[in-house]
Design a protein around this motif. Structure first.
Motif, PDB file in Angstrom:
ATOM      1  N   THR A  59       0.914  -1.137   0.154  1.00 26.91           N
ATOM      2  CA  THR A  59       0.009   0.215   0.210  1.00 26.91           C
ATOM      3  C   THR A  59       0.941   1.123  -0.036  1.00 26.91           C
ATOM      4  O   THR A  59       0.553   2.308  -0.782  1.00 26.91           O
ATOM      5  CB  THR A  59      -1.044   0.005   1.320  1.00 26.91           C
ATOM      6  N   ALA A  63       0.869   3.804  -3.195  1.00 27.38           N
ATOM      7  CA  ALA A  63       0.272   5.149  -2.764  1.00 27.38           C
ATOM      8  C   ALA A  63       1.438   6.384  -2.941  1.00 27.38           C
ATOM      9  O   ALA A  63       0.975   7.280  -3.769  1.00 27.38           O
ATOM     10  CB  ALA A  63      -0.176   5.100  -1.305  1.00 27.38           C
ATOM     11  N   THR A 144      -5.397   3.361  -8.936  1.00 29.23           N
ATOM     12  CA  THR A 144      -4.917   4.395  -7.699  1.00 29.23           C
ATOM     13  C   THR A 144      -4.790   5.848  -8.206  1.00 29.23           C
ATOM     14  O   THR A 144      -5.358   6.622  -7.641  1.00 29.23           O
ATOM     15  CB  THR A 144      -3.788   3.974  -6.723  1.00 29.23           C
ATOM     16  N   LEU A 202      -2.949  11.490  -1.316  1.00 27.43           N
ATOM     17  CA  LEU A 202      -2.237  10.310  -0.565  1.00 27.43           C
ATOM     18  C   LEU A 202      -3.288   9.487   0.647  1.00 27.43           C
ATOM     19  O   LEU A 202      -3.273   8.343   0.468  1.00 27.43           O
ATOM     20  CB  LEU A 202      -1.216  10.933   0.549  1.00 27.43           C
ATOM     21  N   SER A 205      -5.358   7.699  -1.955  1.00 27.08           N
ATOM     22  CA  SER A 205      -4.633   6.352  -2.366  1.00 27.08           C
ATOM     23  C   SER A 205      -4.559   5.507  -1.197  1.00 27.08           C
ATOM     24  O   SER A 205      -4.565   3.962  -1.599  1.00 27.08           O
ATOM     25  CB  SER A 205      -3.212   6.956  -2.932  1.00 27.08           C
ATOM     26  N   VAL A 206      -3.913   5.697  -0.094  1.00 30.00           N
ATOM     27  CA  VAL A 206      -3.870   4.708   0.812  1.00 30.00           C
ATOM     28  C   VAL A 206      -5.276   4.055   1.335  1.00 30.00           C
ATOM     29  O   VAL A 206      -5.366   2.674   1.404  1.00 30.00           O
ATOM     30  CB  VAL A 206      -3.550   5.564   2.218  1.00 30.00           C
TER      31      VAL A 206
END
Length: 270
Positions: A59, A63, A144, A202, A205-206
């Motif tokens: 991850t 990310a 993502t 961020l 994305s996470v």
């Protein structure tokens, strides 16, 4: 501006706080309570699980790569939309907002149809050249990037419109070239918009789940991200580990916002 009666003000405040509390504070409080129900044991057990560690590392890699890509292309597209006129500008602006309107699951399915190694448009050609996209890290990064695409752009565009281009034109009239104008004039003017866009990107994305679930294959220890690990652990009746992973994801997002709040200059806080 109409002045509201004091009782009405307090009622609106209570409604707003209650709404946020029910949607955000209460669920996060319950998550924290379940995570630390047995002290730090739940967290330590999760962090010693190889599958969980692999999911967290994957991850983080996905990310970071997605944020860097969206940062570069986000600032570039923002400059293009604000500083230049060209055919199709409105269409491009509308396409930028598409990830906000389309379900992430649909995004994952679309990527699967295009890059599938057997029936996709580009998948067979890429795989014949030794480059696997689907059910591998590249697919996770692409999914993502797509879902987080508008976040940097929608922070930077209003700032560029607000500051105008007077300083940039003055710099060019004094002999500065394009890169010099960008690094010395434009970027310092939009730096906080860029920072906020990066932080939002961020966090998004996470926490991405739907798109990566479709394109990842959800292979434990290989293509299983942290959000997918939460689902797998919860459905596998390992709920304490699921709570721990979810708490760590929330902690990352909160940490990003706290860091930005402390880094903001005093002039920007007013």
């Amino acid at each position: 501006m109409v002045e509201l009666p004091t009782p009405l003000k307090w009622m609106l405040r209570v409604i707003a706080v209650g709404y946020v509390g029910l949607l955000v504070a209460w669920p996060l409080g319950m998550l924290t309570k379940r995570t630390f129900a047995d002290g730090l044991t739940t967290l330590t057990d999760a962090l010693t699980d190889s599958d969980v560690v692999n999911a967290l590392q994957l991850t983080a890699r996905v990310a970071v790569v997605a944020v860097i890509i969206n940062l570069v292309f986000g600032v570039t597209i923002s400059l293009l939309l604000v500083r230049y006129e060209f055919p199709g500008k409105r269409a491009l602006s509308a396409l930028v907002d598409l990830p906000l309107a389309v379900s992430p699951v649909v995004v994952g399915l679309a990527l699967l149809l295009v890059y599938n190694g057997r029936t996709g448009w580009f998948g067979p050609t890429l795989e014949s050249g030794g480059f696997t996209v689907m059910f591998a890290t590249p697919a996770l990064v692409m999914a993502t990037c797509f879902v987080a695409l508008p976040l940097v752009i929608r922070e930077v565009v209003p700032t560029l419109e607000e500051i105008g281009d007077d300083q940039e034109q003055a710099a060019r009239s004094l002999g500065a070239n394009g890169p010099q104008t960008f690094w010395r004039i434009t970027l310092p003017s939009i730096k906080w918009a860029v920072v906020y866009g990066v932080v939002l990107s961020l966090a998004r994305s996470v926490g991405e789940f739907g798109a990566v679930k479709v394109v990842s294959g959800n292979l434990s220890g290989q293509t299983q991200t942290a959000t997918l690990a939460v689902e797998a652990k919860y459905q596998g009746f390992d709920q304490p580990t699921a709570y721990a992973i979810a708490f760590l994801l929330v902690l990352v997002s909160i940490a990003c916002l706290v860091v930005v709040a402390f880094l903001r200059p005093s002039s920007a806080k007013k």
